[in-house]
Structures are given as C-alpha cells and as structure tokens.
Design a protein around this motif. Structure first.
Motif, mmCIF file in Angstrom:
data_model
loop_
_atom_site.group_PDB
_atom_site.id
_atom_site.type_symbol
_atom_site.label_atom_id
_atom_site.label_comp_id
_atom_site.label_asym_id
_atom_site.label_seq_id
_atom_site.Cartn_x
_atom_site.Cartn_y
_atom_site.Cartn_z
ATOM 1 N N GLY A 387 6.278 -6.606 -5.763
ATOM 2 C CA GLY A 387 5.176 -6.489 -4.811
ATOM 3 C C GLY A 387 4.636 -7.861 -4.446
ATOM 4 N N ASN A 388 3.414 -7.893 -3.986
ATOM 5 C CA ASN A 388 2.837 -9.154 -3.509
ATOM 6 C C ASN A 388 2.800 -10.247 -4.562
ATOM 7 O OD1 ASN A 388 0.299 -8.218 -1.034
ATOM 8 N ND2 ASN A 388 2.495 -7.989 -1.060
ATOM 9 N N THR A 413 12.422 -4.090 -10.701
ATOM 10 C CA THR A 413 11.923 -2.817 -11.203
ATOM 11 C C THR A 413 10.515 -2.981 -11.755
ATOM 12 O OG1 THR A 413 14.210 -2.337 -11.767
ATOM 13 C CG2 THR A 413 12.545 -0.879 -12.688
ATOM 14 N N GLY A 438 0.116 -6.052 -9.806
ATOM 15 C CA GLY A 438 -0.706 -5.208 -8.939
ATOM 16 C C GLY A 438 -0.930 -3.872 -9.622
ATOM 17 N N GLY A 441 2.582 -2.029 -10.899
ATOM 18 C CA GLY A 441 3.117 -2.541 -12.170
ATOM 19 C C GLY A 441 2.244 -2.106 -13.333
ATOM 20 N N TYR A 444 2.964 1.302 -14.682
ATOM 21 C CA TYR A 444 4.128 1.389 -15.571
ATOM 22 C C TYR A 444 3.818 0.879 -16.980
ATOM 23 C CZ TYR A 444 7.419 2.516 -11.820
ATOM 24 O OH TYR A 444 8.099 3.141 -10.816
ATOM 25 N N GLY A 468 -4.321 -0.729 -3.499
ATOM 26 C CA GLY A 468 -3.204 -0.117 -2.781
ATOM 27 C C GLY A 468 -1.879 -0.740 -3.142
ATOM 28 N N PHE A 469 -0.813 -0.107 -2.707
ATOM 29 C CA PHE A 469 0.540 -0.634 -2.872
ATOM 30 C C PHE A 469 0.897 -1.373 -1.589
ATOM 31 C CE2 PHE A 469 1.777 3.405 -5.472
ATOM 32 C CZ PHE A 469 1.041 2.949 -6.552
ATOM 33 N N GLY A 471 3.617 -2.915 -1.231
ATOM 34 C CA GLY A 471 5.038 -2.685 -1.014
ATOM 35 C C GLY A 471 5.685 -3.915 -0.427
HETATM 36 C C1 LIG Z 1 10.664 1.130 -10.327
HETATM 37 C C2 LIG Z 1 10.288 0.745 -8.950
HETATM 38 N N1 LIG Z 1 10.013 1.702 -8.031
HETATM 39 C C3 LIG Z 1 9.638 1.342 -6.774
HETATM 40 C C4 LIG Z 1 9.556 0.040 -6.402
HETATM 41 C C5 LIG Z 1 9.112 -0.299 -4.989
HETATM 42 N N2 LIG Z 1 7.856 -1.053 -4.954
HETATM 43 C C6 LIG Z 1 7.839 -2.389 -4.950
HETATM 44 S S1 LIG Z 1 6.325 -3.050 -4.887
HETATM 45 C C7 LIG Z 1 5.604 -1.514 -4.856
HETATM 46 C C8 LIG Z 1 4.117 -1.365 -4.777
HETATM 47 C C9 LIG Z 1 3.370 -2.572 -5.242
HETATM 48 O O1 LIG Z 1 1.992 -2.352 -5.194
HETATM 49 P P1 LIG Z 1 0.996 -3.133 -6.143
HETATM 50 O O2 LIG Z 1 1.477 -3.124 -7.524
HETATM 51 O O3 LIG Z 1 -0.365 -2.622 -5.925
HETATM 52 O O4 LIG Z 1 1.111 -4.632 -5.680
HETATM 53 P P2 LIG Z 1 0.526 -5.340 -4.378
HETATM 54 O O5 LIG Z 1 1.729 -5.615 -3.544
HETATM 55 O O6 LIG Z 1 -0.490 -4.461 -3.745
HETATM 56 O O7 LIG Z 1 -0.076 -6.605 -4.872
HETATM 57 C C10 LIG Z 1 6.574 -0.523 -4.886
HETATM 58 C C11 LIG Z 1 6.276 0.919 -4.865
HETATM 59 C C12 LIG Z 1 9.907 -0.923 -7.391
HETATM 60 N N3 LIG Z 1 9.915 -2.228 -7.157
HETATM 61 N N4 LIG Z 1 10.236 -0.537 -8.648
#
Ligand SMILES: Cc1ncc(C[n+]2csc(CCOP(=O)(O)OP(=O)(O)O)c2C)c(N)n1
Ligand SMILES: [Mg+2]
Length: 553
Positions: A387-388, A413, A438, A441, A444, A468-469, A471
């Motif tokens: 993510g970000n 992952t 974020g 993570g 999990y 939020g996610f 993504g």
């Molecule tokens: C196991 C797994 N499932 C799905 C994803 C797809 N994915 C990547 S980032 C993300 C959401 C991230 O959101 P957040 O943790 O809030 O971080 P932000 O980007 O908002 O800082 C998802 C669903 C992944 N990387 N790993």
C-alpha cells in the motif's frame, strides 16, 4: 547410535548454526526441537511462522538461515495456511527452510489437496524423506540449495518423524555453500561495452545484498563513474547518501532510465512486475545482465551480454577489468555526481516539502521525515507494508546500510512487515526495529501482536492511520480508483491505541505534527527494555509517491 528422525533433524539444525525455529503447531519435529534445546518462536498462525523465518534469511542475507515448522501430512491445515508465506518467499527468492509432516506411506491419494505438487509450485526444492537413513542426505541437499546459487525456499516433508536410523552411519557435516565466478571473456565483453557507452546506468538488485557485495558495488560505481539505481528489494545495497545514488523510483529514476544507452544490471532478475521499472526502449539500449544463473537472461528484454556468476565475484572482476583498461584511473565522464544531485533535487522537491508539513491530519511524509531524524540510520531497521507505506517510503526514506530498510514484494503480501520487524529484532537485537503499516497490514497482524509481548520483542509498529485502503495506483480518487472497497473504520470511529494498549503494548495516538518526534522517541526508548510499541498517527489520505517507469501514473 540409533536416533529418531526428528532428533536427527534437530541436531543437524544445531550443527548448521540454526539458533531458533519459528513455528505454529503442530509438527512432529517440534518436540525433538524442544528436547534438543532448539528454542521455538511460536507465532500465532502458520503464515507468520514462515514469514518470520523468511524475513530472517533476507535480513541476514542468507548468512543465517531462517527455519520454520508447521503442520502438514494428511491433515495439512497448517500447510494450506502457510502456503501464502511460502509463495511469498518463492516470489521474492528467499532462502528459508520449511519443515513439515509428510504424507505417510500408505496414505497418499486420500485427500483432495496433493501436498507434493502444491509444495513444488513454491519451492526451489521439495524433499520427501522416504527412508530414515536419508536424513543426513536430505538435510545436506537442503542446506546446499539454501546456501548456493539463486536463493529460494526449500521444503522438507517428514512422513515418519519417529522412525529411527543409525546416526553414526553417515555423520553430518555442515554445508558451506558454493559460489561461481564469471567467465573472464564475458567480463571483458561487458567492460568493452561499458567503456564505450555514453550514458551508462547501474541497475542493482538484491543479489548484491545476498552476495554481501555492497562495498564492491560502490567500488565499481566510483571507478566507472556510473550512477546507480536499486530495485525495491535491493534498497540499501548502495548507500543512499552517495553522490552517485539516483533512487529506487520516481522522476529522477525515470530520467536516468530514459537517457541511458547502456544498463549494467547486477543481481536482479530484471523482470518487470507490479513493483519495479520497465526498461523504456529496451531494444535500443545495451543491456548487460550479470546474474547468478541463466534463468533470467534474455527474459523480457534482449540481453546484449550476460555475465553469469556470484554478484561479488562479478563486481570484483568488472572493477579489475575497468581498472586495467584505464590504468587505474577509471572512466572519465564529466560531472556525473552534479547531474545526479540536480535530478534528485528536482525529483524529490515535492516530497521534501511535505516532509516538513505542519498540516493536520498529519501528512504521512512528515512522519517519514521525522523518523529519519529520530532513528540512527546506521543502526536501525525499517520496513513498509503493502500500500502507500511501501510506495512512499521507497520514494523518500534514506537507507544508508544494507538491510537498514527491507524492501519486499515482487508480489507484496499484506502483513509481512510485522514478521520482518520481528526477524530484524532477532537478527540485530541492538537495533531499533520499526514496521510502518496502514490499516490493511495492521488487520493481518492482530493475532500475532501477542507474540511480541510474550517474547519481549521491542518492536515499534507505526500506523499511518488514514481510515481507508488506498490500494494501488491513483488511490482514493481519480480514474481507476476503487470507490466501493476502500473505506474502513478510521481514527474518528476507533481508537486503535486503546485497543492495542489493552493488550499491553506501549501505545500513543498522535494528531499533531509537533508530537511525532517525541512520540517516536518514547516508543523507541520503551523498546530498549523489550516492550513493543504501537503509534497511531492520524494522517490524511495522500496517495502520492514516485512512479515506476512504464507503469503509468
Ligand atoms: C494478502 C494481500 N491481499 C491484498 C492485497 C492488495 N492490497 C494492497 S494494498 C491494500 C490496501 C492498503 O490499505 P492500507 O493498509 O490502509 O494502506 P494505505 O495505502 O491506505 O496507506 C490492498 C488491499 C495485498 N497486497 N496483499
Ligand atoms: Mg489506509
């Protein structure tokens, strides 16, 4: 002396210098590990058992092999859950040893899930111990695979851990691992091209770290006067305060990838994925590909010259050849460093600005900038999440030593950052260890937070809490965003510092930029006595970061 297989494996692991094994129960080797005095780091799920061992191998560059155990056999629940961890280790080429129960003789074909074929899809080598006498042989093969060639996970399935054999018949001796040196003719051809190029660029991958070749990379770059970029997984292979360091991603990296006429790739597969650059106009550039094996040569892009061998031996040979050709003077190429500095200053300007932002909710870059101020960058460990936090930290976070930062994720992952931070604490107990995540993570991680309290692991989890996610790609807004699947309960609705504080963590919730540094200092201080910490930084949504070339805005 007659011993059972589980005891034999435990003793061999000790001979191989394995200091602890991560696990999630059950595995029939575990009781022998306990009896033989091999400590177990019990995680709260099988995926994390793999991930911690995987991360330990990465962080120690394979010099200390991470080992894990989990449930397998006919009831392969643990293995099915661990699959995600093994797939991730396989994607990223991590030399982790996974030990599990094998399907016993007479039981094969009973269940839908075929262990052997599943394990072969995620391993460099899958061994099945079909006879107790083969225990030393299979362990030797496992450690040969783990310590030689292209790194990757090795999985060993033990169908009958209680079977016995004579330990003295084939006494085990530890495996040192072997390296290969490049063909001198290939080195000469590579240097011919390098010295004839107008705008060469070094593209360094994680192979440099596994070969402990950072000093050799620096020596070659300086002698040849060539700018350097690293992959995400190699972040830190080259000191990021060096005048020849361009970056991992972003405009300045795009500038150099575009303008280069020759790319000297060392220790990277050069396989463009979601989190790496494509090579623009590859057919018009000269690609010299130095890699430990042939798997990646002529993959995706035409390779002009391949130099196959260990990254350190290759870099040393290249450097010697450049030195011989130039009478020790090196390649003269004008003021390369000044141009790098100008490109970096331009590419990083907008991030440097927000690293000083006083806005609320906090800009995430302000947190990263303050982290760089508080941490001793020569004696600390930081990692990101998917993510970000990955995209932003790999854009701006200055890494001065190999594995001062762990970049990860050919396929990234979610949740791996906590495993990495735990492994870093195990590898370098005296270093501060910080996972930046974020909300996804963090989700999990929840079950595994207990492990840090139980094991007194002084790790800090930094939460960029933005409700939020984000993504991928353009984030919360703009074309291609995911408006239906991004919102979760955020800091206005849930106080995570209270939730995690109730577990026993030192926690902080920070809404004011001026409070970032004091909160980080308190957390790191608490960590030194083995207490984990969690800091929730109430941040704005700010999905802006350096791009990968050829991946689009
Ligand atoms: C196991 C797994 N499932 C799905 C994803 C797809 N994915 C990547 S980032 C993300 C959401 C991230 O959101 P957040 O943790 O809030 O971080 P932000 O980007 O908002 O800082 C998802 C669903 C992944 N990387 N790993
Ligand atoms: Mg988020």
């Amino acid at each position: 002396m007659t011993i059972d297989v589980a005891t034999g494996i435990s003793r061999i692991l000790k001979q191989e210098g394995v200091g602890w094994v991560s696990t999630f129960p059950v595995c029939r080797v575990n009781n022998a590990l306990g009896r033989e005095g091999v400590p177990m780091l019990m995680m709260r799920d099988d995926r994390y058992a793999v991930a911690v061992a995987d991360a330990f191998s990465r962080i120690t560059a394979g010099s200390r092999i991470g080992v894990c155990t989990f449930q397998g056999g006919v009831n392969a629940a643990g293995m099915q859950y661990a699959y995600a961890g093994m797939a991730q280790a396989y994607e990223d080429g991590s030399p982790v040893l996974c030990i599990t129960d094998g399907v016993p003789a007479g039981s094969s074909g009973n269940s839908q899930y075929d262990v052997a074929s599943a394990m072969k899809t995620v391993s460099k080598w899958f061994g099945y111990l079909d006879k107790p006498e083969r225990t030393p042989e299979l362990m030797r093969r496992a450690f040969t695979m783990l310590r030689s060639g292209r790194p990757g996970p090795v999985i060993l399935a033990i169908p009958n851990a209680a079977a016995t054999y004579d330990e003295t018949a084939d006494p085990y001796r530890p495996v040192k691992g072997w390296k290969s040196a490049p063909d001198p003719a290939d080195v000469r051809a590579a240097v011919d091209q390098l010295l004839g190029a107008r705008n060469p660029l070094i593209y360094a991958g994680e192979g440099v770290i596994y070969a402990s070749a950072s000093e050799d990379l620096k020596a070659l770059a300086e002698l040849a006067n060539v700018p350097v970029i690293t992959t995400l997984k190699a972040k830190g292979a080259f000191p990021e305060n060096h005048p020849l360091f361009v970056g991992v991603r972003g405009d300045q990296v795009a500038h150099y990838l575009n303008k280069s006429d020759l790319i000297l790739v060392i220790g990277s597969s050069l396989s463009p994925g979601r989190f790496s650059h494509a090579i623009p106009d590859a057919a018009k550039k000269t690609i010299i590909h130095c890699n430990v094996d042939e798997l990646h040569i002529n993959k995706m892009y035409p390779t002009a010259h391949a130099v196959i061998g260990d990254a350190r031996l290759t870099l040393q040979a290249l450097r010697q050849e450049v030195s011989d050709r130039t009478s020790g003077a090196g390649r003269s190429a004008g003021d390369v460093a000044a141009e790098v500095k100008a490109a970096r200053d331009q590419g990083l300007a907008r991030y440097r600005q927000v690293m000083n932002s006083d806005e609320t909710p906090i800009n995430p870059y302000r947190v990263y900038g303050d982290m760089m101020e508080v941490l001793d960058l020569r004696n600390s460990f930081v990692t990101h999440e998917s993510g970000n936090t990955r995209d932003q930290l790999s854009t701006v976070f200055d890494t001065l030593i190999p594995r001062g930062f762990l970049g990860w994720g050919n396929v990234s992952t979610l949740g791996f950052s906590l495993a990495a931070a735990i492994a870093a604490k195990k590898a370098f107990p005296e270093r501060a260890s910080v996972a930046v995540t974020g909300e996804a993570g963090l989700g999990y991680m929840f079950g595994n937070l207990e492990v840090l309290l139980r094991e007194k692991l002084g790790v800090t989890v930094v939460h960029i809490s933005n409700g939020g996610f984000a993504g991928y790609g353009p984030g919360f807004w703009g074309p291609g965003h995911d408006p239906f699947t991004h919102r979760v309960l955020g800091p206005d609705e849930v106080d995570m510092s209270k939730v995690i504080g109730a577990l026993g963590f030192h926690t902080e919730r920070v809404g004011e930029p001026a409070e970032i540094i004091p909160a980080l200092r308190r957390a790191l201080e608490v960590n030194t006595s083995g207490r984990p910490a969690y800091i929730e930084f109430v941040c704005c949504q700010y999905p802006i970061y350096g791009q990968w070339v050829g991946r689009g805005e």
